[in-house]
Design a protein around this motif. Structure first.
Motif, short mmCIF file in Angstrom:
data_model
loop_
_atom_site.label_atom_id
_atom_site.label_comp_id
_atom_site.label_asym_id
_atom_site.label_seq_id
_atom_site.Cartn_x
_atom_site.Cartn_y
_atom_site.Cartn_z
N ASN A 75 0.80 -1.23 0.00
CA ASN A 75 0.00 0.00 0.00
C ASN A 75 0.83 1.27 0.00
OD1 ASN A 75 -2.47 -1.39 0.13
ND2 ASN A 75 -2.22 -1.66 2.33
N ILE A 76 2.14 1.15 0.07
CA ILE A 76 2.98 2.34 0.23
C ILE A 76 4.02 2.41 -0.89
CG2 ILE A 76 2.64 2.59 2.70
CD1 ILE A 76 5.18 1.02 3.15
N ALA A 77 4.45 3.64 -1.17
CA ALA A 77 5.42 3.86 -2.24
C ALA A 77 6.83 4.13 -1.71
CB ALA A 77 4.98 5.05 -3.10
N LEU A 78 6.95 4.43 -0.43
CA LEU A 78 8.26 4.79 0.14
C LEU A 78 8.33 4.33 1.58
CD1 LEU A 78 10.09 8.16 -0.19
CD2 LEU A 78 9.60 7.27 2.07
N VAL A 79 9.48 3.84 1.97
CA VAL A 79 9.75 3.54 3.37
C VAL A 79 10.98 4.36 3.76
CG1 VAL A 79 10.37 1.80 5.09
CG2 VAL A 79 8.79 1.21 3.24
N ALA A 80 10.82 5.23 4.74
CA ALA A 80 11.93 6.02 5.27
C ALA A 80 12.42 5.32 6.54
CB ALA A 80 11.49 7.44 5.58
N VAL A 81 13.65 4.82 6.48
CA VAL A 81 14.22 4.09 7.61
C VAL A 81 15.14 5.03 8.37
CG1 VAL A 81 15.56 2.09 8.32
CG2 VAL A 81 14.08 1.94 6.30
N GLU A 82 14.85 5.21 9.64
CA GLU A 82 15.61 6.14 10.46
C GLU A 82 16.81 5.46 11.11
OE1 GLU A 82 13.45 7.65 13.79
OE2 GLU A 82 14.94 9.19 14.20
N PHE A 83 17.95 6.13 11.01
CA PHE A 83 19.14 5.73 11.75
C PHE A 83 19.33 6.77 12.84
CE2 PHE A 83 19.64 3.55 7.79
CZ PHE A 83 20.35 2.39 8.11
N ARG A 92 14.41 4.89 1.72
CA ARG A 92 15.18 6.11 1.99
C ARG A 92 15.82 6.03 3.37
NH1 ARG A 92 12.54 12.02 1.12
NH2 ARG A 92 12.39 11.13 -0.98
N ALA A 93 17.11 6.28 3.44
CA ALA A 93 17.82 6.35 4.72
C ALA A 93 17.75 7.78 5.23
CB ALA A 93 19.27 5.93 4.55
N ILE A 94 17.34 7.94 6.49
CA ILE A 94 17.26 9.26 7.10
C ILE A 94 17.93 9.21 8.47
CG2 ILE A 94 15.15 9.88 5.86
CD1 ILE A 94 13.61 9.37 8.46
N GLY A 95 18.24 10.35 9.02
CA GLY A 95 18.85 10.41 10.35
C GLY A 95 20.35 10.52 10.25
N ASP A 96 21.05 9.65 10.97
CA ASP A 96 22.51 9.69 11.01
C ASP A 96 23.07 8.98 9.77
OD1 ASP A 96 25.14 9.90 11.69
OD2 ASP A 96 24.94 8.94 13.64
N VAL A 97 22.99 9.66 8.65
CA VAL A 97 23.46 9.12 7.36
C VAL A 97 24.73 9.88 6.99
CG1 VAL A 97 22.89 8.79 4.93
CG2 VAL A 97 21.09 8.64 6.66
N GLY A 99 20.00 -2.31 0.09
CA GLY A 99 18.74 -2.07 -0.59
C GLY A 99 18.27 -0.63 -0.62
N PHE A 100 18.95 0.26 0.09
CA PHE A 100 18.56 1.67 0.06
C PHE A 100 18.83 2.24 -1.32
CE2 PHE A 100 19.22 1.02 4.59
CZ PHE A 100 18.14 1.70 5.13
N ASN A 101 17.90 3.05 -1.81
CA ASN A 101 18.10 3.73 -3.09
C ASN A 101 17.95 5.24 -2.97
OD1 ASN A 101 15.33 3.80 -2.77
ND2 ASN A 101 14.92 2.36 -4.42
N ALA A 102 17.75 5.73 -1.74
CA ALA A 102 17.68 7.17 -1.50
C ALA A 102 18.28 7.46 -0.13
CB ALA A 102 16.23 7.65 -1.55
N PHE A 103 18.94 8.62 -0.03
CA PHE A 103 19.68 8.96 1.18
C PHE A 103 19.48 10.45 1.46
CE2 PHE A 103 21.68 5.87 -1.51
CZ PHE A 103 21.87 4.79 -0.68
N LEU A 104 18.95 10.74 2.63
CA LEU A 104 18.80 12.13 3.06
C LEU A 104 19.94 12.43 4.03
CD1 LEU A 104 16.98 14.59 2.74
CD2 LEU A 104 15.68 13.80 4.70
#
Length: 163
Positions: free
Chosen positions: A74-82, A107-112, A124-129
């Motif tokens: 049901n979702i298009a994006l998963v933002a995984v927080e570090f 998407r990797a977010i947080g301490d990236v 498997g990450f394809n986006a990085f904030l």
């Protein structure tokens, strides 16, 4: 914050990340592509799925990930927080999403930071904030610094001795 998607710097991010407090104070759900915390999604699932725009979910290692895996269609994006550098649970979350067939953006977010970009990509990450104070355009070189992976990756799960 600079956003990298598929190894390219993206100037305009269509996604808006919204925390639970802001969502609870809002009169109505925002329009457009939004990222909401998993707990809020689970409490307001039907309303969120009925609105216009794509939906993303933000998770970290403390969340009930079985609920995430059940909803990944049901979702298009998963933002995984570090949350901190030494918390590596996000790598496992990304690997599991890929292995179970999730095709959206992870998407990797947080301490990236640069020193983990290659490992994040192989997980498997394809986006990085990336936080502004840690980013430089040289960070893009991190994706090509490791030419051989001994362990399996999201692209090829076989370890090197089985290739």
């Amino acid at each position: 914050m600079p956003l990298l998607i598929n190894k390219n710097i993206v100037a305009n991010d269509s996604w808006q990340s919204i925390d639970t407090e802001s969502l609870e104070q809002a009169q109505a759900l925002p329009s457009g592509d939004i990222i909401v915390p998993l707990a809020f999604y689970l409490e307001n699932r039907d309303d969120l799925l009925g609105r216009d725009g794509q939906l993303g979910i933000q998770v970290n290692g403390d969340d009930d990930l079985q609920a995430l895996y059940a909803e990944q269609g049901n979702i298009a994006l998963v933002a995984v927080e570090f949350p901190i550098f030494r918390d590596g649970r996000g790598f496992s979350i990304a690997k599991h999403l890929v292995r179970t067939g999730f095709k959206g953006e992870i998407r990797a977010i947080g301490d990236v930071a640069r020193d983990r970009l290659a490992l994040m990509q192989s997980s498997g990450f394809n986006a990085f904030l990336i936080p502004e104070d840690r980013f430089s355009e040289e960070d893009l070189n991190a994706f090509t610094e490791v030419s051989v992976n001994y362990q399996g990756t999201a692209a090829d799960p076989r370890p090197i001795f089985r290739r």
